[in-house]
Structure formats: C-alpha cells, structure tokens
Design an enzyme around this catalytic site. Sequence first.
Site, PDB file in Angstrom:
ATOM      1  N   TYR A  29       0.840  -1.197   0.000  1.00 13.52           N
ATOM      2  CA  TYR A  29       0.000   0.000   0.000  1.00 13.52           C
ATOM      3  C   TYR A  29       0.878   1.251   0.000  1.00 13.52           C
ATOM      4  O   TYR A  29       0.637   2.196  -0.767  1.00 13.52           O
ATOM      5  CB  TYR A  29      -0.915  -0.012   1.228  1.00 13.52           C
ATOM      6  CG  TYR A  29      -1.734   1.247   1.406  1.00 13.52           C
ATOM      7  CD1 TYR A  29      -2.826   1.511   0.586  1.00 13.52           C
ATOM      8  CD2 TYR A  29      -1.408   2.171   2.400  1.00 13.52           C
ATOM      9  CE1 TYR A  29      -3.570   2.669   0.745  1.00 13.52           C
ATOM     10  CE2 TYR A  29      -2.144   3.325   2.566  1.00 13.52           C
ATOM     11  CZ  TYR A  29      -3.228   3.572   1.731  1.00 13.52           C
ATOM     12  OH  TYR A  29      -3.955   4.727   1.890  1.00 13.52           O
ATOM     13  N   GLU A  51     -11.402   6.388   5.536  1.00 14.93           N
ATOM     14  CA  GLU A  51     -10.662   7.195   6.514  1.00 14.93           C
ATOM     15  C   GLU A  51     -11.530   7.470   7.740  1.00 14.93           C
ATOM     16  O   GLU A  51     -11.032   7.511   8.869  1.00 14.93           O
ATOM     17  CB  GLU A  51     -10.193   8.510   5.879  1.00 14.93           C
ATOM     18  CG  GLU A  51      -9.145   8.351   4.792  1.00 14.93           C
ATOM     19  CD  GLU A  51      -7.824   7.797   5.282  1.00 14.93           C
ATOM     20  OE1 GLU A  51      -7.590   7.743   6.512  1.00 14.93           O
ATOM     21  OE2 GLU A  51      -6.995   7.415   4.429  1.00 14.93           O
ATOM     22  N   TRP A  59      -4.557   1.981  10.450  1.00 19.43           N
ATOM     23  CA  TRP A  59      -4.957   1.882   9.049  1.00 19.43           C
ATOM     24  C   TRP A  59      -4.899   0.445   8.540  1.00 19.43           C
ATOM     25  O   TRP A  59      -5.711   0.040   7.716  1.00 19.43           O
ATOM     26  CB  TRP A  59      -4.081   2.789   8.180  1.00 19.43           C
ATOM     27  CG  TRP A  59      -4.372   2.641   6.729  1.00 19.43           C
ATOM     28  CD1 TRP A  59      -3.574   2.122   5.764  1.00 19.43           C
ATOM     29  CD2 TRP A  59      -5.617   2.980   6.068  1.00 19.43           C
ATOM     30  NE1 TRP A  59      -4.224   2.115   4.537  1.00 19.43           N
ATOM     31  CE2 TRP A  59      -5.472   2.637   4.706  1.00 19.43           C
ATOM     32  CE3 TRP A  59      -6.827   3.536   6.505  1.00 19.43           C
ATOM     33  CZ2 TRP A  59      -6.481   2.842   3.771  1.00 19.43           C
ATOM     34  CZ3 TRP A  59      -7.842   3.740   5.573  1.00 19.43           C
ATOM     35  CH2 TRP A  59      -7.673   3.390   4.224  1.00 19.43           C
TER      36      TRP A  59
END
Length: 201
Positions: A29, A51, A59
């Site tokens: 990522y 988000e 995350w």
Amino acid sequence: MTDVVTAPDGVPRCPWGMESEKMADYRVYHDSEWGRPVHGDDALFERMCLEAFQSGLSWITILRRREGFRTAFADFRIAEVARFTDEDAARLLADPGIIRTRAKIAAAINNAQVAAALAPGELDGLIWSYAPDRDGRPVPRRITDVQPTTPESTALAKDLKKRGFRFVGPTTAYAMMQACGLVNDHLAGCHARAAAEAAAR
C-alpha cells in the site's frame, strides 16, 4: 538527516511502510497507492468513508477489510449507497467483514446521500480544490515534519461539514488528502516519493 529506513530488500521507505513480513500488505500500500492521485466521485467517496472508519484504529485494520467494505457498500457507488435503507444499516451492523460502528455506518450512508445530490464531478472538484500548491510545500524529512492537520484540511473539513457530510474532521480530511495524493508526504529519500510526484504532475 531523514527518517527514511532502508529495508532488507535495499529499498528506502518511510518508516511506516517498512513493517515486518507479516504486514507486507502495508508495504505494498505504501509503495503503490498512498500519495498517488485519486480522482472520481465514487473513488473519493470510498476514501472518505474508509478514513472515517479508520478513526481511532490503525490503518492496517481498515486495509485488511477493504474488500469486505467494498462488498458491503456496493463498491462505494454513491448512487447505490445513497439508497441504503434501515434494513441495509442493520445488515452492515451484523457484517463481520467491516468495522461495525453504528455512527460510522450512519455517516457513510448520510455522506452518500449528500454526495448524490451533487452534480457529477462536483465532489472530485470540491475535494481537489483544497490541494495546496505542491511547489510551495517543503519536503518532509522527519516523521515529525508531517502534522496531523493543515490549514487546507481544516478548511476542507469545514466545507464538507457545511454541506452535510459527517465524520470528516480536519485530521480525517488530512489523512484522505495524503492517501489521495492531494499532498505528497512521503519523506525525502523514500523511493515512493518520486513516483507519487510524477503521477501528480
């Protein structure tokens, strides 16, 4: 001096992108997505939702559930999510493939309804209108050079909230700006920085 770390593969990365082998998906990522420009109403709506769901969590927790989120939220097609009913909300609350937080689920559906009322391309234009001048931003060298909010993210959050969007505070807005390439916060010396910059230009 920079906080960039050289991985065993010889590639210099931001420290957060240089995790253990158990987090190789995080590294992918970092290398291929984070900081690259994202356009399109649906694509930006997805990032806004993810988000928001990430708020208070790491995350990687969201990244590993992204396909589950896409399945649960109709691939984040705004028009479809905007038509979600109370039954859909109940279905989402029972879905182990996502983060089952009632307020965040309600915010995602609400945000789809707000976005659906905008003209095609308007959400994209709105979000990108807050991208700062790339040439006027200093290149971060240390992790501490990257702040959790900026004047632009604060202004974007205020504008989105004024329009009826939820769960889009300045910190969440800035995380979206970083992820979607409105800013390039890869550290100086990180191999992904040049690629993100080239994609933006």
